[in-house]
Design a protein around this motif. Sequence first.
Motif, mmCIF file in Angstrom:
data_model
loop_
_atom_site.group_PDB
_atom_site.id
_atom_site.type_symbol
_atom_site.label_atom_id
_atom_site.label_comp_id
_atom_site.label_asym_id
_atom_site.label_seq_id
_atom_site.Cartn_x
_atom_site.Cartn_y
_atom_site.Cartn_z
ATOM 1 N N HIS A 124 0.843 -1.190 0.000
ATOM 2 C CA HIS A 124 0.000 0.000 0.000
ATOM 3 C C HIS A 124 0.881 1.244 0.000
ATOM 4 C CE1 HIS A 124 -2.628 3.098 1.937
ATOM 5 N NE2 HIS A 124 -3.419 2.651 0.983
ATOM 6 N N GLN A 167 2.805 2.151 2.894
ATOM 7 C CA GLN A 167 3.856 1.239 3.314
ATOM 8 C C GLN A 167 5.086 1.298 2.412
ATOM 9 O OE1 GLN A 167 4.058 -0.605 6.037
ATOM 10 N NE2 GLN A 167 2.071 0.132 6.762
ATOM 11 N N SER A 208 0.778 -9.425 6.233
ATOM 12 C CA SER A 208 -0.395 -10.286 6.409
ATOM 13 C C SER A 208 -0.470 -11.286 5.271
ATOM 14 C CB SER A 208 -1.676 -9.448 6.453
ATOM 15 O OG SER A 208 -1.869 -8.766 5.232
ATOM 16 N N ARG A 262 -4.090 -13.213 -1.075
ATOM 17 C CA ARG A 262 -3.663 -11.847 -0.781
ATOM 18 C C ARG A 262 -2.470 -11.834 0.155
ATOM 19 N NH1 ARG A 262 -9.211 -8.827 0.872
ATOM 20 N NH2 ARG A 262 -9.353 -10.713 2.148
ATOM 21 N N GLY A 316 -0.212 -8.811 2.243
ATOM 22 C CA GLY A 316 0.042 -7.417 2.577
ATOM 23 C C GLY A 316 1.533 -7.256 2.815
ATOM 24 N N SER A 375 5.246 -4.610 2.990
ATOM 25 C CA SER A 375 5.757 -3.283 3.346
ATOM 26 C C SER A 375 7.201 -3.146 2.907
ATOM 27 C CB SER A 375 5.657 -3.056 4.855
ATOM 28 O OG SER A 375 6.250 -1.821 5.218
ATOM 29 N N TYR A 435 -8.939 -6.916 -2.899
ATOM 30 C CA TYR A 435 -8.450 -6.064 -1.827
ATOM 31 C C TYR A 435 -9.536 -5.157 -1.268
ATOM 32 C CZ TYR A 435 -3.723 -7.579 -2.617
ATOM 33 O OH TYR A 435 -2.591 -8.355 -2.712
ATOM 34 N N SER A 476 -7.499 -8.109 4.872
ATOM 35 C CA SER A 476 -6.259 -8.347 4.147
ATOM 36 C C SER A 476 -5.060 -7.721 4.825
ATOM 37 C CB SER A 476 -6.373 -7.769 2.726
ATOM 38 O OG SER A 476 -6.508 -6.375 2.783
ATOM 39 N N GLY A 477 -5.289 -7.074 5.977
ATOM 40 C CA GLY A 477 -4.197 -6.343 6.597
ATOM 41 C C GLY A 477 -4.349 -4.860 6.381
ATOM 42 N N PHE A 478 -5.220 -4.444 5.476
ATOM 43 C CA PHE A 478 -5.508 -3.044 5.235
ATOM 44 C C PHE A 478 -7.003 -2.849 5.283
ATOM 45 C CE2 PHE A 478 -1.716 -3.917 2.611
ATOM 46 C CZ PHE A 478 -0.808 -3.165 3.340
ATOM 47 N N ILE A 493 -6.820 1.623 1.873
ATOM 48 C CA ILE A 493 -6.608 1.462 0.435
ATOM 49 C C ILE A 493 -7.020 2.727 -0.300
ATOM 50 C CG2 ILE A 493 -7.285 0.115 -1.566
ATOM 51 C CD1 ILE A 493 -6.352 -2.067 -0.115
#
Length: 258
Positions: free
Chosen positions: A144, A147, A172, A179, A181, A183, A233, A238-240, A245
């Motif tokens: 993202h 990130q 994630s 999916r 996630g 960074s 997403y 999904s971690g976000f 998003i």
Amino acid sequence: MDNRLILSHRAVLEAQKAEAREEIFAKIQPGDVLDGKVARLTNFGAFVDLGGVDGLVHVSQISFDHVDKPSDVLKVGQDVKVKVLNLDPERNRISLSIKDTLPEPWDGIEDKAPVDAVLTGTVRRLTNFGAFVEVLPGVEGLVHISQISHEHIGTPADVLKEGQEVQVKVLSVDPSAHRLGLSIKALTEAPEGAAEEDNSNNSRPRRSNNNGGNNRGRRNGGNGGRTSIPAEYQQDDSGFSLGDILGDALKDAGQDDK
């Protein structure tokens, strides 16, 4: 006399090929997995001999990994396993896949890319909300925009480019939804003052999903919306979050409401 013999021989060969084609089309079905041999390579795919009839493996069906040219990964005479995708007897065409005979790349993803793992990947796609990074053949995760860097960036394209190799940390994993996630900034040291700013932002209460929130969602939806989000997403596990998003789009909408 010699010419007549040559023509007769060609007619016999053509008749034999036609008979072989009829036999193969009669006994195979979509979904069958067959043994074949690479007969010819082109820029768009590989022709595989199934025993008298050639089928086409399009370049996109050769591997889960990206393939520029079939000749990069295949050679004439190579034995391969192929899956029948489609049959067209009228045009003597058989569509095949090598990729579909290989292990699914997301199988065991929690072991291959566990949370907190550091992986090397390649930026495959850039969007206005983040970068999709391929960390394993056929496996892409989302970095993202928040990130990517500790510093504010306008768009991912300001600091990344497609084809660039990057290191990412897994935040994630959702195997069922395919999916990841990821960074980039988690692997870099935050500049002085950045941590305090992040903590300040995280301490702000989130707005409830009231009527005003629905109005903001309408402003960001449809053809006139600021961001198009892939379906995989759009859920919040999904971690976000959806707000993460959408990023600055929701912030802008909040300013409009004031």
